[in-house]
Design a protein around this motif. Structure first.
Motif, PDB file in Angstrom:
ATOM      1  N   VAL A 115     -37.589  59.339 -83.958  1.00 11.81           N
ATOM      2  CA  VAL A 115     -37.673  60.322 -82.863  1.00 11.81           C
ATOM      3  C   VAL A 115     -36.521  60.112 -81.879  1.00 11.81           C
ATOM      4  O   VAL A 115     -35.853  61.060 -81.464  1.00 11.81           O
ATOM      5  CB  VAL A 115     -39.041  60.221 -82.132  1.00 11.81           C
ATOM      6  CG1 VAL A 115     -39.039  60.999 -80.818  1.00 11.81           C
ATOM      7  CG2 VAL A 115     -40.169  60.709 -83.044  1.00 11.81           C
ATOM      8  N   TYR A 116     -36.265  58.854 -81.525  1.00  9.94           N
ATOM      9  CA  TYR A 116     -35.185  58.564 -80.574  1.00  9.94           C
ATOM     10  C   TYR A 116     -33.824  59.002 -81.129  1.00  9.94           C
ATOM     11  O   TYR A 116     -32.976  59.506 -80.396  1.00  9.94           O
ATOM     12  CB  TYR A 116     -35.133  57.056 -80.251  1.00  9.94           C
ATOM     13  CG  TYR A 116     -36.373  56.483 -79.587  1.00  9.94           C
ATOM     14  CD1 TYR A 116     -37.223  57.253 -78.804  1.00  9.94           C
ATOM     15  CD2 TYR A 116     -36.678  55.119 -79.725  1.00  9.94           C
ATOM     16  CE1 TYR A 116     -38.348  56.701 -78.199  1.00  9.94           C
ATOM     17  CE2 TYR A 116     -37.792  54.559 -79.118  1.00  9.94           C
ATOM     18  CZ  TYR A 116     -38.627  55.351 -78.353  1.00  9.94           C
ATOM     19  OH  TYR A 116     -39.734  54.789 -77.750  1.00  9.94           O
ATOM     20  N   GLN A 119     -33.367  62.769 -81.068  1.00 10.82           N
ATOM     21  CA  GLN A 119     -33.105  63.257 -79.709  1.00 10.82           C
ATOM     22  C   GLN A 119     -31.624  63.130 -79.357  1.00 10.82           C
ATOM     23  O   GLN A 119     -31.051  64.021 -78.733  1.00 10.82           O
ATOM     24  CB  GLN A 119     -33.967  62.499 -78.697  1.00 10.82           C
ATOM     25  CG  GLN A 119     -33.742  62.998 -77.261  1.00 10.82           C
ATOM     26  CD  GLN A 119     -34.724  62.422 -76.262  1.00 10.82           C
ATOM     27  OE1 GLN A 119     -35.643  61.696 -76.628  1.00 10.82           O
ATOM     28  NE2 GLN A 119     -34.516  62.745 -74.992  1.00 10.82           N
ATOM     29  N   ASN A 122     -29.760  66.029 -80.347  1.00 11.88           N
ATOM     30  CA  ASN A 122     -30.353  67.312 -79.901  1.00 11.88           C
ATOM     31  C   ASN A 122     -30.961  68.054 -81.089  1.00 11.88           C
ATOM     32  O   ASN A 122     -30.844  69.269 -81.205  1.00 11.88           O
ATOM     33  CB  ASN A 122     -29.303  68.226 -79.248  1.00 11.88           C
ATOM     34  CG  ASN A 122     -28.801  67.688 -77.930  1.00 11.88           C
ATOM     35  OD1 ASN A 122     -28.826  66.471 -77.705  1.00 11.88           O
ATOM     36  ND2 ASN A 122     -28.359  68.571 -77.057  1.00 11.88           N
ATOM     37  N   TRP A 124     -34.022  69.280 -83.301  1.00 14.90           N
ATOM     38  CA  TRP A 124     -35.456  69.561 -83.435  1.00 14.90           C
ATOM     39  C   TRP A 124     -35.799  69.541 -84.922  1.00 14.90           C
ATOM     40  O   TRP A 124     -35.442  70.450 -85.662  1.00 14.90           O
ATOM     41  CB  TRP A 124     -35.770  70.931 -82.843  1.00 14.90           C
ATOM     42  CG  TRP A 124     -37.225  71.282 -82.835  1.00 14.90           C
ATOM     43  CD1 TRP A 124     -37.937  71.852 -83.855  1.00 14.90           C
ATOM     44  CD2 TRP A 124     -38.149  71.103 -81.763  1.00 14.90           C
ATOM     45  NE1 TRP A 124     -39.243  72.025 -83.488  1.00 14.90           N
ATOM     46  CE2 TRP A 124     -39.407  71.580 -82.200  1.00 14.90           C
ATOM     47  CE3 TRP A 124     -38.048  70.578 -80.470  1.00 14.90           C
ATOM     48  CZ2 TRP A 124     -40.544  71.565 -81.397  1.00 14.90           C
ATOM     49  CZ3 TRP A 124     -39.177  70.562 -79.676  1.00 14.90           C
ATOM     50  CH2 TRP A 124     -40.407  71.047 -80.136  1.00 14.90           C
TER      51      TRP A 124
ATOM     52  N   ASP B 260     -29.065  73.315 -76.950  1.00 16.32           N
ATOM     53  CA  ASP B 260     -28.312  73.130 -75.704  1.00 16.32           C
ATOM     54  C   ASP B 260     -29.226  73.007 -74.475  1.00 16.32           C
ATOM     55  O   ASP B 260     -28.764  73.085 -73.342  1.00 16.32           O
ATOM     56  CB  ASP B 260     -27.311  74.287 -75.512  1.00 16.32           C
ATOM     57  CG  ASP B 260     -28.013  75.636 -75.386  1.00 16.32           C
ATOM     58  OD1 ASP B 260     -29.262  75.680 -75.545  1.00 16.32           O
ATOM     59  OD2 ASP B 260     -27.330  76.636 -75.142  1.00 16.32           O
ATOM     60  N   HIS B 261     -30.516  72.809 -74.710  1.00 15.75           N
ATOM     61  CA  HIS B 261     -31.429  72.640 -73.570  1.00 15.75           C
ATOM     62  C   HIS B 261     -31.094  71.323 -72.851  1.00 15.75           C
ATOM     63  O   HIS B 261     -30.944  70.293 -73.495  1.00 15.75           O
ATOM     64  CB  HIS B 261     -32.877  72.620 -74.073  1.00 15.75           C
ATOM     65  CG  HIS B 261     -33.892  72.844 -72.985  1.00 15.75           C
ATOM     66  ND1 HIS B 261     -34.051  71.982 -71.931  1.00 15.75           N
ATOM     67  CD2 HIS B 261     -34.775  73.852 -72.780  1.00 15.75           C
ATOM     68  CE1 HIS B 261     -35.010  72.448 -71.129  1.00 15.75           C
ATOM     69  NE2 HIS B 261     -35.457  73.586 -71.631  1.00 15.75           N
ATOM     70  N   ILE B 263     -32.787  69.276 -71.286  1.00 18.64           N
ATOM     71  CA  ILE B 263     -33.801  68.222 -71.292  1.00 18.64           C
ATOM     72  C   ILE B 263     -33.547  67.178 -72.389  1.00 18.64           C
ATOM     73  O   ILE B 263     -33.961  66.019 -72.263  1.00 18.64           O
ATOM     74  CB  ILE B 263     -35.224  68.835 -71.390  1.00 18.64           C
ATOM     75  CG1 ILE B 263     -36.225  67.942 -70.643  1.00 18.64           C
ATOM     76  CG2 ILE B 263     -35.648  69.061 -72.830  1.00 18.64           C
ATOM     77  CD1 ILE B 263     -37.519  68.649 -70.279  1.00 18.64           C
ATOM     78  N   TRP B 264     -32.855  67.570 -73.458  1.00 14.25           N
ATOM     79  CA  TRP B 264     -32.555  66.626 -74.546  1.00 14.25           C
ATOM     80  C   TRP B 264     -31.860  65.362 -74.031  1.00 14.25           C
ATOM     81  O   TRP B 264     -32.088  64.276 -74.548  1.00 14.25           O
ATOM     82  CB  TRP B 264     -31.596  67.265 -75.558  1.00 14.25           C
ATOM     83  CG  TRP B 264     -32.173  68.236 -76.534  1.00 14.25           C
ATOM     84  CD1 TRP B 264     -31.963  69.589 -76.559  1.00 14.25           C
ATOM     85  CD2 TRP B 264     -32.994  67.947 -77.686  1.00 14.25           C
ATOM     86  NE1 TRP B 264     -32.609  70.145 -77.639  1.00 14.25           N
ATOM     87  CE2 TRP B 264     -33.247  69.168 -78.340  1.00 14.25           C
ATOM     88  CE3 TRP B 264     -33.537  66.772 -78.216  1.00 14.25           C
ATOM     89  CZ2 TRP B 264     -34.018  69.256 -79.498  1.00 14.25           C
ATOM     90  CZ3 TRP B 264     -34.307  66.861 -79.368  1.00 14.25           C
ATOM     91  CH2 TRP B 264     -34.546  68.091 -79.999  1.00 14.25           C
ATOM     92  N   THR B 265     -30.964  65.543 -73.056  1.00 21.94           N
ATOM     93  CA  THR B 265     -30.087  64.435 -72.656  1.00 21.94           C
ATOM     94  C   THR B 265     -30.446  63.841 -71.301  1.00 21.94           C
ATOM     95  O   THR B 265     -29.735  62.993 -70.782  1.00 21.94           O
ATOM     96  CB  THR B 265     -28.620  64.908 -72.616  1.00 21.94           C
ATOM     97  OG1 THR B 265     -28.556  66.077 -71.795  1.00 21.94           O
ATOM     98  CG2 THR B 265     -28.114  65.246 -74.004  1.00 21.94           C
ATOM     99  N   LEU B 266     -31.559  64.299 -70.746  1.00 19.60           N
ATOM    100  CA  LEU B 266     -31.975  63.775 -69.441  1.00 19.60           C
ATOM    101  C   LEU B 266     -32.444  62.315 -69.597  1.00 19.60           C
ATOM    102  O   LEU B 266     -33.224  62.005 -70.491  1.00 19.60           O
ATOM    103  CB  LEU B 266     -33.114  64.648 -68.923  1.00 19.60           C
ATOM    104  CG  LEU B 266     -33.192  64.941 -67.421  1.00 19.60           C
ATOM    105  CD1 LEU B 266     -31.875  65.503 -66.902  1.00 19.60           C
ATOM    106  CD2 LEU B 266     -34.312  65.950 -67.159  1.00 19.60           C
ATOM    107  N   VAL B 269     -36.321  60.755 -70.326  1.00 16.09           N
ATOM    108  CA  VAL B 269     -37.150  61.771 -70.978  1.00 16.09           C
ATOM    109  C   VAL B 269     -37.129  61.495 -72.479  1.00 16.09           C
ATOM    110  O   VAL B 269     -36.061  61.258 -73.045  1.00 16.09           O
ATOM    111  CB  VAL B 269     -36.630  63.199 -70.713  1.00 16.09           C
ATOM    112  CG1 VAL B 269     -37.400  64.224 -71.558  1.00 16.09           C
ATOM    113  CG2 VAL B 269     -36.740  63.538 -69.232  1.00 16.09           C
ATOM    114  N   ILE B 270     -38.297  61.466 -73.073  1.00 13.84           N
ATOM    115  CA  ILE B 270     -38.391  61.347 -74.534  1.00 13.84           C
ATOM    116  C   ILE B 270     -38.824  62.706 -75.072  1.00 13.84           C
ATOM    117  O   ILE B 270     -39.843  63.250 -74.654  1.00 13.84           O
ATOM    118  CB  ILE B 270     -39.432  60.279 -74.959  1.00 13.84           C
ATOM    119  CG1 ILE B 270     -39.134  58.911 -74.346  1.00 13.84           C
ATOM    120  CG2 ILE B 270     -39.517  60.202 -76.482  1.00 13.84           C
ATOM    121  CD1 ILE B 270     -37.889  58.230 -74.848  1.00 13.84           C
ATOM    122  N   VAL B 271     -38.031  63.232 -75.995  1.00 14.14           N
ATOM    123  CA  VAL B 271     -38.363  64.502 -76.651  1.00 14.14           C
ATOM    124  C   VAL B 271     -38.959  64.189 -78.023  1.00 14.14           C
ATOM    125  O   VAL B 271     -38.285  63.641 -78.895  1.00 14.14           O
ATOM    126  CB  VAL B 271     -37.117  65.391 -76.822  1.00 14.14           C
ATOM    127  CG1 VAL B 271     -37.454  66.626 -77.660  1.00 14.14           C
ATOM    128  CG2 VAL B 271     -36.551  65.800 -75.463  1.00 14.14           C
TER     129      VAL B 271
END
Lengths: 314, 314
Positions: A115-116, A119, A122, A124, B260-261, B263-266, B269-271
Motif C-alpha cells: 500500500v505504501y 501511494q 500515485n 490506485w 494528480d489528487h 492527497i496522494w503526496t500529503l 496521510v496514508i492512502v
C-alpha cells in the motif's frame, strides 16, 4: 545516599523524582564516568555502558538498577565478586514489543508495505495480496512476560497459540505447550513462528536448517529475542529457497548490522534495528518500577523486585 | 432454477457448490450480460455491475444476493419496482477491515513506515519515533458489526472506546456512547477517530472543519466508511495545519482517486485504495453465507438472512 544515573530522564520525569526523595543526592549524566562511579551508592544504567574496569571504581555501589531487560553485556563476574545487588525492569518491554510484533504481523497480512509503495506512485490499484490473521496458528518460543503478552493479543485476533519452552510446562495465553524437544513436530502447524528467547548457551543455534524446512512455505518467522538463536546463513537460505515466506528480524548475530550485510536487501525480510522495545514511555515506566524499590532500599531492605542471578545470565 | 454469478469463484470453492445443489443450474461468468440475466432466477453479484437498464432484462430474477456490504451503486428504484428480494453479506467485512485498521494504527504507533525506509538505505538507526497504543482512547463513528469488531480488538490493546451513533444507544465493545449531537464534545478526548459509517444523507459532510479543530493535534483520523463523510478540502486543511496528526483513508469523495489528487503526496496521510475489506477468504465467506440461504430459497422461503430495505439505503 548518592544515586548515579548514566542517562538523563526528561525534566518532567526527573524533577518529581528529585522532589520525592529529598534525602537522596541524584546525579544525572549522559554517559558513564569513573569519577562519578566512585562516589555512587546506587547506579541506574541501561546496562550496556559498564565493563570490568568500571566496576573496580564502583567501590561504594551496593545496587545496580538496570533500566533494560537484557544483561548479557554486563560484566557479570566482576559484579558478582563485589556482591552488588542487580535488578532490572523485567516486563517493561512487553507492551511495546507485543505491539511491534502485532504491527509487523498485521502489516504483512494486510499488505501495508505494498500500500505504501503504491501511494508513492500515485497509483490506485486494488491488486493487494491480502490475507487474514484470524484462524491462523502461532508458535511462540519463550512464552514468558513478553511471549505471553503476544499470545494474549494473538488470541484476541482468533489465533491459536502454541508455547514452546524447555520444560513444556504451562504458560499464560497458550492454547497448547510443547518442549524444546518437540519443536520440530510442532513447526509444521504454525503460520507464525515467534522467538522472544533470551541469549543462553541452550538457545544458541537452537533453530537449525531442518527446523526451517519443517515450517510452512508461507510461514512468517520473527526473531525478537536474541540473534544467537539461528545462524544468519541458515535463515537466509530458508528465505532464498522459499522454505519460509517472511522473516521479521529485530535482532541479529552482529549488531549493528553491517551496511553491506546481504540480509538488508533480501526479499520478504524486514529488518527492524533492535527497536521493538523502544517507546516514548520507556523511561516513565522504568522510573515507576524504580521508585517503590528505592523506597525499599532506603528502608534498608535489599529484596528489591526483579533481582537477577547474574550467574544464570537472566 | 438457474443461478447466475457475475463473478467466477475459484474451482475449489465453485465445485463443491455445484455438487451440493444438483437441482440448480449454475452459470459463472466474469462480468454481466443481459442475455444471461434474462434466463436467471437468482443473481449473485458484487452489486457494482448493475444499472437500471440491466434490471429491465432481469424479468425472472426474484432474489439478488449481493456479495458485498455497500449497495449504494445499485439501481434501487428499479429493483424495488420489480419486487426483487435483495440480501447481502453483512458482517463479512468485519474481520479483514478490523485487521486492516489495527494494522494501520499499530504501524503508525510503532513507526513501521520509517523502519521500511531505513531498511532501503541499509541504515541501522534507532531513532524511530515510536509510541504505544495502550492507554489511548478511540472514538468510533458507527459502532455496528465492523465498528464493534474494531472496538473489541482495541480494548484488547488496553484502549478505551467511545462509540458514536445517531441515538447514542449502547453498542458492543464500547466503554462509552455518545450521540451524533455530542460528537464535538467527545472528540478532544480521542487519540484515534475512526469512521465506518455508511453513505446516507445524514452522514454526508457530518464531519466539518470545527470537528477537526476539536481533535487532538496528534490524533489519527481514519475513514473506512464512505468518502461522503467529510469534504477532502476540509480534511487536507486539517492535516496541513497540524490540527490532526495523521489520516488513514480507505475511502474518498471520488474513487478511484485521480493520479494528480494532492492527497496522494500529503505528509502523514496514508492512502489505502478502498481495499481494507479485501481478503483471500472473501469468496469463501460469501459462499458460506449464500449456501444456507439458498437452501431456504429452494424450500420456497423468502426470508433470507440480511434482507435489505433498498429504500433506506442500507
Amino acid at each position: 545516599m548518592r544515586i548515579y544515573f548514566t542517562f538523563e530522564p526528561r525534566p518532567d520525569l526527573r524533577e518529581p523524582l528529585v522532589e520525592e526523595f529529598p534525602q537522596v543526592d541524584f546525579v544525572f549524566e549522559n554517559g558513564l564516568s569513573n569519577n562519578e562511579l566512585q562516589e555512587a551508592d546506587v547506579l541506574v544504567t541501561y546496562g550496556e555502558d559498564l565493563n570490568d574496569e568500571n566496576i573496580q571504581y564502583a567501590t561504594k555501589v551496593k545496587w545496580i538498577f538496570v533500566a533494560s531487560a537484557g544483561i548479557e553485556k554486563m560484566p557479570a563476574q566482576a559484579i558478582i565478586d563485589r556482591g552488588i545487588v542487580v535488578s532490572n525492569v523485567r516486563g517493561i518491554h512487553k507492551t511495546p514489543m507485543a505491539e511491534s510484533m502485532l504491527a509487523h504481523i498485521l502489516a504483512i497480512k494486510r499488505a501495508l508495505p505494498w500500500v505504501y509503495e503504491q501511494q508513492k506512485k500515485n497509483e490506485w490499484s486494488k491488486k493487494a495480496k491480502q490475507t487474514e490473521l484470524r484462524d491462523s496458528t502461532a508458535l511462540i518460543l519463550g512464552p514468558g512476560a513478553i511471549g505471553s503478552e503476544v499470545g494474549r493479543l494473538l488470541q484476541a485476533f482468533g489465533v491459536a497459540t502454541i508455547g514452546c519452552n524447555r520444560s513444556g510446562n504451562e504458560a499464560a495465553y497458550m492454547n497448547e505447550m510443547v518442549s524444546f524437544d518437540q519443536l520440530a513436530e510442532a513447526l509444521p502447524n504454525a503460520d507464525i513462528v515467534i522467538s522472544v528467547l533470551p541469549k543462553t548457551e541452550e538457545t544458541t543455534h537452537l533453530l537449525k536448517a531442518d527446523h526451517f524446512k519443517a515450517m510452512k512455505n508461507d510461514a512468517i518467522f520473527m526473531n525478537f529475542g536474541r540473534g544467537n538463536l539461528v545462524e544468519e546463513t541458515v535463515l537466509m537460505h530458508a528465505i532464498r529457497t522459499g522454505e519460509i515466506g517472511y522473516a521479521v528480524l529485530d535482532v541479529f548475530e552482529q549488531e549493528p548490522l553491517a551496511a553491506d550485510h546481504p540480509i538488508w536487501t533480501l526479499s520478504n525480510v524486514i529488518v527492524s534495528p533492535h527497536i521493538s522495545s523502544h517507546s516514548s514511555r520507556y523511561v516513565e515506566r522504568s522510573l515507576a518500577i524504580f521508585k517503590p524499590n528505592l523506597e525499599k532500599w532506603l528502608r534498608g531492605e535489599t529484596d528489591v523486585e526483579n533481582r537477577l542471578d547474574l550467574s544464570r545470565g537472566y
